[in-house]
Design a protein around this motif. Sequence first.
Motif, PDB file in Angstrom:
ATOM      1  N   SER A  28      13.440  57.560 -58.523  1.00 20.75           N
ATOM      2  CA  SER A  28      13.596  56.200 -58.000  1.00 20.75           C
ATOM      3  C   SER A  28      13.270  55.176 -59.074  1.00 20.75           C
ATOM      4  O   SER A  28      12.558  55.458 -60.046  1.00 20.75           O
ATOM      5  CB  SER A  28      12.699  55.989 -56.780  1.00 20.75           C
TER       6      SER A  28
ATOM      7  N   TYR B   4      21.776  49.036 -54.699  1.00 20.44           N
ATOM      8  CA  TYR B   4      20.395  49.329 -54.336  1.00 20.44           C
ATOM      9  C   TYR B   4      20.322  49.875 -52.916  1.00 20.44           C
ATOM     10  O   TYR B   4      21.257  49.755 -52.124  1.00 20.44           O
ATOM     11  CB  TYR B   4      19.540  48.057 -54.425  1.00 20.44           C
ATOM     12  N   ASP B   5      19.169  50.462 -52.609  1.00 21.99           N
ATOM     13  CA  ASP B   5      18.863  50.852 -51.236  1.00 21.99           C
ATOM     14  C   ASP B   5      18.024  49.790 -50.524  1.00 21.99           C
ATOM     15  O   ASP B   5      18.107  49.646 -49.312  1.00 21.99           O
ATOM     16  CB  ASP B   5      18.096  52.185 -51.216  1.00 21.99           C
ATOM     17  N   ILE B   6      17.208  49.067 -51.283  1.00 15.18           N
ATOM     18  CA  ILE B   6      16.379  47.989 -50.728  1.00 15.18           C
ATOM     19  C   ILE B   6      16.468  46.779 -51.648  1.00 15.18           C
ATOM     20  O   ILE B   6      16.397  46.916 -52.866  1.00 15.18           O
ATOM     21  CB  ILE B   6      14.900  48.427 -50.589  1.00 15.18           C
TER      22      ILE B   6
ATOM     23  N   ASN C  49      23.748  51.749 -52.313  1.00 16.87           N
ATOM     24  CA  ASN C  49      23.381  52.915 -53.115  1.00 16.87           C
ATOM     25  C   ASN C  49      23.506  54.209 -52.316  1.00 16.87           C
ATOM     26  O   ASN C  49      23.887  55.256 -52.849  1.00 16.87           O
ATOM     27  CB  ASN C  49      21.944  52.761 -53.639  1.00 16.87           C
TER      28      ASN C  49
ATOM     29  N   VAL D  50      21.364  56.370 -51.059  1.00 18.50           N
ATOM     30  CA  VAL D  50      20.447  57.495 -51.274  1.00 18.50           C
ATOM     31  C   VAL D  50      19.417  57.574 -50.159  1.00 18.50           C
ATOM     32  O   VAL D  50      19.162  58.650 -49.614  1.00 18.50           O
ATOM     33  CB  VAL D  50      19.750  57.371 -52.645  1.00 18.50           C
ATOM     34  N   MET D  51      18.814  56.474 -49.790  1.00 16.95           N
ATOM     35  CA  MET D  51      17.864  56.444 -48.683  1.00 16.95           C
ATOM     36  C   MET D  51      18.626  56.545 -47.361  1.00 16.95           C
ATOM     37  O   MET D  51      19.842  56.261 -47.300  1.00 16.95           O
ATOM     38  CB  MET D  51      17.032  55.163 -48.727  1.00 16.95           C
ATOM     39  N   PRO D  52      17.954  56.926 -46.278  1.00 17.31           N
ATOM     40  CA  PRO D  52      18.637  57.066 -44.979  1.00 17.31           C
ATOM     41  C   PRO D  52      19.278  55.769 -44.498  1.00 17.31           C
ATOM     42  O   PRO D  52      20.227  55.791 -43.730  1.00 17.31           O
ATOM     43  CB  PRO D  52      17.510  57.503 -44.037  1.00 17.31           C
ATOM     44  N   TYR D  53      18.741  54.632 -44.930  1.00 15.54           N
ATOM     45  CA  TYR D  53      19.321  53.345 -44.549  1.00 15.54           C
ATOM     46  C   TYR D  53      19.051  52.337 -45.671  1.00 15.54           C
ATOM     47  O   TYR D  53      18.151  52.520 -46.475  1.00 15.54           O
ATOM     48  CB  TYR D  53      18.733  52.833 -43.227  1.00 15.54           C
ATOM     49  N   GLN D  54      19.870  51.298 -45.702  1.00 16.51           N
ATOM     50  CA  GLN D  54      19.681  50.225 -46.679  1.00 16.51           C
ATOM     51  C   GLN D  54      19.068  49.017 -45.965  1.00 16.51           C
ATOM     52  O   GLN D  54      19.370  48.770 -44.796  1.00 16.51           O
ATOM     53  CB  GLN D  54      21.005  49.844 -47.331  1.00 16.51           C
ATOM     54  N   GLN D  55      18.243  48.270 -46.686  1.00 15.25           N
ATOM     55  CA  GLN D  55      17.486  47.216 -46.014  1.00 15.25           C
ATOM     56  C   GLN D  55      17.239  46.038 -46.956  1.00 15.25           C
ATOM     57  O   GLN D  55      16.989  46.215 -48.151  1.00 15.25           O
ATOM     58  CB  GLN D  55      16.139  47.776 -45.535  1.00 15.25           C
TER      59      GLN D  55
END
Length: 380
Positions: free
Chosen positions: A24, A42-44, A67, A69-74
């Motif tokens: 990360s 990005y994811d966040i 991005n 990669v994470m379960p959700y983007q925020q």
Amino acid sequence: PTHPVLQNGGSRRTRQHYDFPNGSSVVVGGMDKPAKVMSAQYDIVAGFEATELLENDWEMAGTRLRNGVMPYQQALADCNPSSPTHWLNQRASAGKMTRLHSRHEDNPRWWDGEQWTDEGTRYVLGTLNNLTGVRRLRLKEGVWAAAEGLVYDFDPAINVIDPFPIPSDWKRLRSIDFGFTNPFVCQWWAVDPDGRMYLYRELYRTGTLVSDHADRIKELEPGPIPTVADHDAEDRATLHAAGIATTPAKKDVVHGIQAVAERIRKAGDGKPRLFIMRDCRVERDAELAERRLPCGTAEEFDGYVWARNASGQIVKEVPVKENDHGMDAMRYAVMQIDRGTPFHVSVVAPGTMSAPKDESLLSAYDRLRKDPNWGFEDDV
């Protein structure tokens, strides 16, 4: 770096990029040029002090949440309350984002669960409790509040612009409001061929001698620049002895405010005639920031309000004399330019500040008392 996360394997290759062993990355940057983020993903996305962002900045950053990669983007926005009409408050009220309220009691640094800590007593019960008006409502009570009776209809989305190089043939002017306990303000203004004014540099500091300010002013932009200043003869003499001659400001408050207000609002071409460049402040005064007071002219507008009479009615002739030092310096500059006074260059040579009793300073002080306009000879 001393942060434990970084000690456990993170590395800082540059000031903007932190890489971690799990793959990360944390990227730190600004939104001075929003288009520069458009090639990233990005994811966040987190915006701190997000009230300083434009809605366009926020929406452009949000398009980079791809991005996957994470379960959700925020997207996260962190801020103190501002005006009720601010786009962040409007989006939250419309259900376009989830609002999470926090209180000072939520921070264990200030509140231990039963009572205020020593730091909380000093900061929350001291610093924040001493705030007044809309600033207290926002920073102490957490209310999205607007000051009643604002003097200027200043809109950061319109009047605050990205910096750009000032063409060499544009006229320039410095304006100064003296202070020590209160801020000393020196503003650098440029005037384009159409008469629009641009605040492109600002010195806004407390607790510094005028002689030290003089050195800093000359360091920031050497060479003769016409300078209009508050009327304090001793402070003007100190600048004069250092080679910075000043002309006394026209201090007609009512007409000055009208002139500034006229420049701030949009003209017939849809553009205002007064702009403040983003990040024009030379440095942030840590003491003012700690006291939650304005640290520059752009931060004064929200609290610059008309005074009230004994009946509580707004009197649109007299502004409240509080946290208005940038407002005063700005008014001096506008009046100097709008009244058609010729621009002047100083022809005084710097005097020595080291002689006993400082004969150069005393001489300048005496001459300024007799002739406030002394020191200006050549029109440019």
